[in-house]
Design a protein around this motif. Structure first.
Motif, PDB file in Angstrom:
ATOM      1  N   PHE A   1      25.950  27.978 -20.423  1.00  0.00           N
ATOM      2  CA  PHE A   1      24.950  26.936 -20.544  1.00  0.00           C
ATOM      3  C   PHE A   1      24.922  26.314 -21.932  1.00  0.00           C
ATOM      4  O   PHE A   1      24.229  25.362 -22.177  1.00  0.00           O
ATOM      5  CB  PHE A   1      23.575  27.467 -20.153  1.00  0.00           C
ATOM      6  CG  PHE A   1      23.417  27.545 -18.679  1.00  0.00           C
ATOM      7  CD1 PHE A   1      23.231  26.391 -17.947  1.00  0.00           C
ATOM      8  CD2 PHE A   1      23.494  28.746 -18.013  1.00  0.00           C
ATOM      9  CE1 PHE A   1      23.086  26.426 -16.589  1.00  0.00           C
ATOM     10  CE2 PHE A   1      23.356  28.803 -16.645  1.00  0.00           C
ATOM     11  CZ  PHE A   1      23.165  27.646 -15.925  1.00  0.00           C
TER      12      PHE A   1
ATOM     13  N   ILE B   1      19.830  26.100 -12.885  1.00  0.00           N
ATOM     14  CA  ILE B   1      20.225  25.538 -14.180  1.00  0.00           C
ATOM     15  C   ILE B   1      19.370  26.128 -15.308  1.00  0.00           C
ATOM     16  O   ILE B   1      19.862  26.411 -16.392  1.00  0.00           O
ATOM     17  CB  ILE B   1      20.092  23.992 -14.154  1.00  0.00           C
ATOM     18  CG1 ILE B   1      21.152  23.387 -13.233  1.00  0.00           C
ATOM     19  CG2 ILE B   1      20.184  23.406 -15.562  1.00  0.00           C
ATOM     20  CD1 ILE B   1      20.935  21.911 -12.928  1.00  0.00           C
ATOM     21  N   ALA B   2      18.082  26.320 -15.016  1.00  0.00           N
ATOM     22  CA  ALA B   2      17.164  26.828 -16.044  1.00  0.00           C
ATOM     23  C   ALA B   2      17.216  28.351 -16.173  1.00  0.00           C
ATOM     24  O   ALA B   2      16.452  28.932 -16.941  1.00  0.00           O
ATOM     25  CB  ALA B   2      15.738  26.380 -15.732  1.00  0.00           C
ATOM     26  N   GLY B   3      18.092  28.999 -15.422  1.00  0.00           N
ATOM     27  CA  GLY B   3      18.241  30.446 -15.554  1.00  0.00           C
ATOM     28  C   GLY B   3      17.190  31.263 -14.829  1.00  0.00           C
ATOM     29  O   GLY B   3      17.010  32.440 -15.127  1.00  0.00           O
TER      30      GLY B   3
ATOM     31  N   ARG C   1      23.381  31.813 -15.355  1.00  0.00           N
ATOM     32  CA  ARG C   1      23.152  31.966 -16.806  1.00  0.00           C
ATOM     33  C   ARG C   1      24.445  31.984 -17.618  1.00  0.00           C
ATOM     34  O   ARG C   1      24.483  32.526 -18.727  1.00  0.00           O
ATOM     35  CB  ARG C   1      22.335  33.228 -17.110  1.00  0.00           C
ATOM     36  CG  ARG C   1      20.917  33.165 -16.588  1.00  0.00           C
ATOM     37  CD  ARG C   1      20.096  34.385 -17.019  1.00  0.00           C
ATOM     38  NE  ARG C   1      18.726  34.288 -16.488  1.00  0.00           N
ATOM     39  CZ  ARG C   1      17.822  35.244 -16.597  1.00  0.00           C
ATOM     40  NH1 ARG C   1      18.104  36.357 -17.230  1.00  0.00           N
ATOM     41  NH2 ARG C   1      16.624  35.088 -16.087  1.00  0.00           N
TER      42      ARG C   1
END
Lengths: 252, 252
Positions: free
Chosen positions: A27, A90-92, A24
Motif C-alpha cells: 500500500f 484498500i483501507a486494510g 495490507r
C-alpha cells in the motif's frame, strides 16, 4: 443441493487463498487503478473461480463483477463478487468478503459470504438452516424500530436525509459494513441492513443466507430479490420490522 | 518511559481478558442499559484498570469514561476508555478498542489502542517509534487530498454537508471505524481520520500513536491536542495534507 454447497465452499476456499496475500500489501506503492492490489486480487480470483465452475458445471451461466456475463445453457447462473467492500479492503479493514451465489431461473437459491482474513464464512441455501463457520445461526427477535440495530455501508449512497431518519428512529445505526453486516444480521447481532444502488453481484448471495437464518430480504418495494432487482436492499432479522422499514424507505 | 509502556501493556492485557467473553454474547436477551453486556464489560474493565494503576502509581490521576475523575497528585493522568466503539461492539464487529493514555501536565505522552478479538495492538510514546504488534510502523506519503483515503465513524456527528465535501474531494472515504481507523492510519493504510464531538477518553491515546508513526494530529483549528481540547479531531499520515484538510473542516 449438497453438491452445489460443496462446490460453493470450494470456490470460497480458492478465493480466500488468492486474496489473503494481497491484503495490507504494497500500500506504500502508488499504482494505477488497473494494477492496484485490490484490482489484481479481484481479477485473479474471478478468473480462477470461472475456471473451476467451467470444469464442474460447464453449462451454468456466470455473472461476475470483473469479466461480465457468460450465458447459461440451463436454469443456473453463478454470481461472483471476488471482493465486496473494496474500500474496506484498500483501507486494510478485514470487513470485505467474497460473495458467491447460485441462482435458479434468476432466483438466488444458494449464497456464501466468506471473510478470508478473519476466517468467517456464512452459507445459506433454500430449505436449509444458514451456517456461520458450519454452526447453524438465527436472527434476533426485534419487533420495534426503536429497539433495532441498523447498518448501512455509506450515507452517500443511502442519501443523507434517509440516513438521518433511520438513525433517529432506531436504537443504534452503524456504518461501513458491506456484506459483513448481512452476516452479523444472520447471527442475530443486527436487526436490519439497508443498502442502495447495489449491483446483482453485490446482493445475489445474501437472500438465502438471511432467510435460512429466519430473516427476510426484499427490495424497497417489498418484492423478493431476483437477478434483475434494482439493487435497493432491505434485510430484516424479524419480519415484524419489514413494514415499518419499508414505510421509511419509500418516503425517501 | 519503558516502565510506563510496560504498565500500559499490562493494563491492555487485563482489559482484553475481561472484554473478550462478553463479545457477541447474550445478544438475544433484551436487557436494561445498565446491565447490557457492553456496559458490564465497560465497568468491569475500568474498575480493574483503576485498581492496577492505584497499586503501581498511587499518586497519578485517572480520567475514565465510567467512573469519572480521580485527581492527580503529580503531573501524570491516565485516561481510560475500556470500549471505544460501543456500537460496533454491540453489533458484533471486532472494530472497537480499549484506549489507554498517559498524559503529562495535560499532554498525551503515551497511548495504546488494543483490539482484543483480532489481537491487534498499537503502542505510541513520545520520542519512540509507534509499534503495531511490537513491529514499528509508518504512515504513508500522500500529498494531495484527491489521492487520500479518509475515514470517519459517523456522518451524524461529522454533519452530512461536511461528510459529502470530504467524500467528493478525496479518493475514498470509509465509515464506522472508531479508534481502529487511527491504527490503520499509523500503519499507512489510511491518510486522514476526521472525528467530531469526541471526549477526552476517546482521543487522549491517539496523538502519541499517530505522531510516533510519522503522522500529525490536531484539533480543527490546527492546535495540538491536550486533555482540554474540544474533541474535534484531525489525524493525517502526511503533514502535507494538514492545511487542505483544515480549510475544509473550518468551512463546515
Amino acid at each position: 443441493m449438497q453438491d452445489f454447497i460443496e462446490l460453493a465452499n470450494h470456490l470460497a476456499d480458492e478465493a480466500g487463498g488468492i486474496i489473503s496475500p494481497y491484503f495490507r500489501s504494497s500500500f506504500d506503492i502508488e499504482t494505477k487503478d488497473d494494477t492496484s492490489p485490490v484490482t489484481m486480487a479481484d481479477k485473479a480470483v474471478e478468473k480462477r473461480l470461472r475456471e473451476i465452475i467451467a470444469q464442474h458445471r460447464p453449462d451454468d451461466g456466470i455473472i461476475g463483477e470483473e469479466y461480465g456475463i457468460q450465458e447459461s445453457k440451463n436454469q443456473y447462473d453463478w454470481v461472483l463478487d471476488p471482493i465486496d467492500g473494496t474500500k474496506s479492503f484498500i483501507a486494510g479493514r478485514p470487513f470485505f468478503g467474497t460473495l458467491i451465489a447460485l441462482c435458479e431461473n434468476g432466483v438466488p437459491i444458494l449464497g456464501v459470504i466468506d471473510q478470508p482474513i478473519l476466517k468467517e464464512r456464512w452459507v445459506g441455501a433454500t430449505g436449509l438452516p444458514t451456517t456461520y463457520n458450519e454452526t447453524p445461526v438465527q436472527t434476533r427477535t426485534c419487533t420495534t424500530l426503536s429497539s433495532a440495530r441498523l447498518a448501512s455501508t455509506d450515507p452517500h449512497y443511502l442519501k443523507y436525509n434517509l440516513s438521518e431518519n433511520l438513525r433517529s428512529a432506531s436504537d443504534i445505526m452503524i456504518w461501513g459494513g458491506d456484506c459483513y453486516s448481512f452476516g452479523l444480521l444472520a447471527n442475530g447481532n443486527l436487526d436490519a441492513v439497508i443498502e442502495a444502488q447495489t449491483q446483482t453481484y453485490d446482493y445475489a448471495a445474501l437472500p438465502p443466507i438471511i432467510e435460512g437464518a429466519g430473516g427476510h430480504m426484499c427490495d424497497w418495494n417489498g418484492n423478493p430479490l431476483t437477478i434483475e432487482s434494482d439493487g435497493n436492499l432491505l434485510a430484516v432479522g424479524d419480519i415484524a420490522l419489514k413494514d415499518t422499514m419499508l414505510e421509511i424507505l419509500l418516503k425517501a
